[in-house]
Design a protein around this motif. Structure first.
Motif, short mmCIF file in Angstrom:
data_model
loop_
_atom_site.label_atom_id
_atom_site.label_comp_id
_atom_site.label_asym_id
_atom_site.label_seq_id
_atom_site.Cartn_x
_atom_site.Cartn_y
_atom_site.Cartn_z
N UNK A 40 0.82 -1.21 0.00
CA UNK A 40 0.00 0.00 0.00
C UNK A 40 0.86 1.27 0.00
N UNK A 41 2.10 1.15 -0.44
CA UNK A 41 3.02 2.27 -0.39
C UNK A 41 2.55 3.47 -1.20
N UNK A 42 1.90 3.24 -2.33
CA UNK A 42 1.40 4.35 -3.15
C UNK A 42 0.27 5.07 -2.42
N UNK A 43 -0.61 4.31 -1.80
CA UNK A 43 -1.71 4.91 -1.04
C UNK A 43 -1.16 5.74 0.11
N UNK A 44 -0.18 5.21 0.82
CA UNK A 44 0.44 5.94 1.93
C UNK A 44 1.07 7.24 1.43
N UNK A 45 1.78 7.18 0.31
CA UNK A 45 2.42 8.36 -0.26
C UNK A 45 1.40 9.41 -0.67
N UNK A 46 0.35 8.99 -1.39
CA UNK A 46 -0.69 9.93 -1.83
C UNK A 46 -1.38 10.58 -0.63
N UNK A 47 -1.72 9.78 0.38
CA UNK A 47 -2.37 10.34 1.58
C UNK A 47 -1.44 11.30 2.32
N UNK A 48 -0.17 10.96 2.41
CA UNK A 48 0.79 11.84 3.08
C UNK A 48 0.90 13.17 2.35
N UNK A 49 0.96 13.14 1.04
CA UNK A 49 1.03 14.38 0.25
C UNK A 49 -0.26 15.17 0.42
N UNK A 99 -0.53 16.68 3.92
CA UNK A 99 0.46 17.75 4.09
C UNK A 99 -0.01 19.02 3.39
N UNK A 100 -0.47 18.90 2.15
CA UNK A 100 -0.98 20.05 1.42
C UNK A 100 -2.21 20.63 2.13
N UNK A 101 -3.12 19.76 2.56
CA UNK A 101 -4.35 20.23 3.21
C UNK A 101 -4.03 20.96 4.51
N UNK A 102 -3.15 20.42 5.32
CA UNK A 102 -2.87 21.03 6.62
C UNK A 102 -2.08 22.34 6.50
N UNK A 103 -1.23 22.44 5.49
CA UNK A 103 -0.40 23.63 5.38
C UNK A 103 -0.95 24.70 4.45
N UNK A 104 -1.79 24.32 3.49
CA UNK A 104 -2.23 25.29 2.49
C UNK A 104 -3.73 25.48 2.40
N UNK A 105 -4.51 24.55 2.95
CA UNK A 105 -5.96 24.63 2.88
C UNK A 105 -6.53 24.76 4.28
#
Length: 155
Positions: free
Chosen positions: A25-34, A37-43
């Motif tokens: 599930x590494x791709x899912x983990x990467x997409x969720x992390x990105x 991160x974007x949501x918490x810092x920019x939205x």
């Protein structure tokens, strides 16, 4: 001697299973992390429904409830979304069955379905009883649809 080797083998098998599951599930983990991160810092929120429509979703408050549990604020977690406790219990049951008992986990699907149905019913109740109110049951006026309507209206 045999028991010691079996425990060692069990532990090795468990860690291999965890590593394999995380790798799968590494791709899912990467997409969720990105995304987070974007949501918490920019939205202003990490909830896609709130971002687009401004309305809370059945899962609204779960992230804040999880962080409240980690801080030991159990009543605050309950207030934000009581289903966090069912999610923690279901995740715990999954981990115990899969990684400690090495048993199948498909039998937990019925509990997941009941959890989702319960969350939707509770969401309807909260929308009728508390919306619009204090977070997480509040309306966010600066949502994407409102922004687009304002942009089109000003053209």
């Amino acid at each position: 001697m045999h028991r010691k080797n079996s425990w060692k083998s069990w532990g090795r098998d468990t860690w291999q299973m965890i590593r394999r599951d995380l790798w799968n599930i590494r791709i899912v983990i990467l997409v969720l992390a990105i995304y987070f991160t974007v949501a918490w810092y920019f939205l202003y929120t990490s909830c896609p429904l709130v971002l687009v429509t401004g309305f809370p979703c059945p899962g609204c408050g779960l992230s804040r409830a999880a962080f409240s549990i980690l801080r030991g604020e159990f009543l605050q977690a309950w207030h934000l979304n009581p289903f966090i406790y069912a999610i923690v219990a279901l995740a715990g049951a999954f981990c115990i069955r899969r990684y400690i008992l090495h048993k199948e986990t498909t039998s937990l699907k019925k509990w997941l379905l009941l959890l989702l149905i319960g969350m939707i019913l509770f969401y309807i109740y909260r929308m009728i009883r508390y919306f619009p109110g204090e977070p997480p049951m509040s309306f966010y006026r600066d949502n994407l649809i409102n922004r687009l309507l304002r942009a089109v209206g000003s053209v």
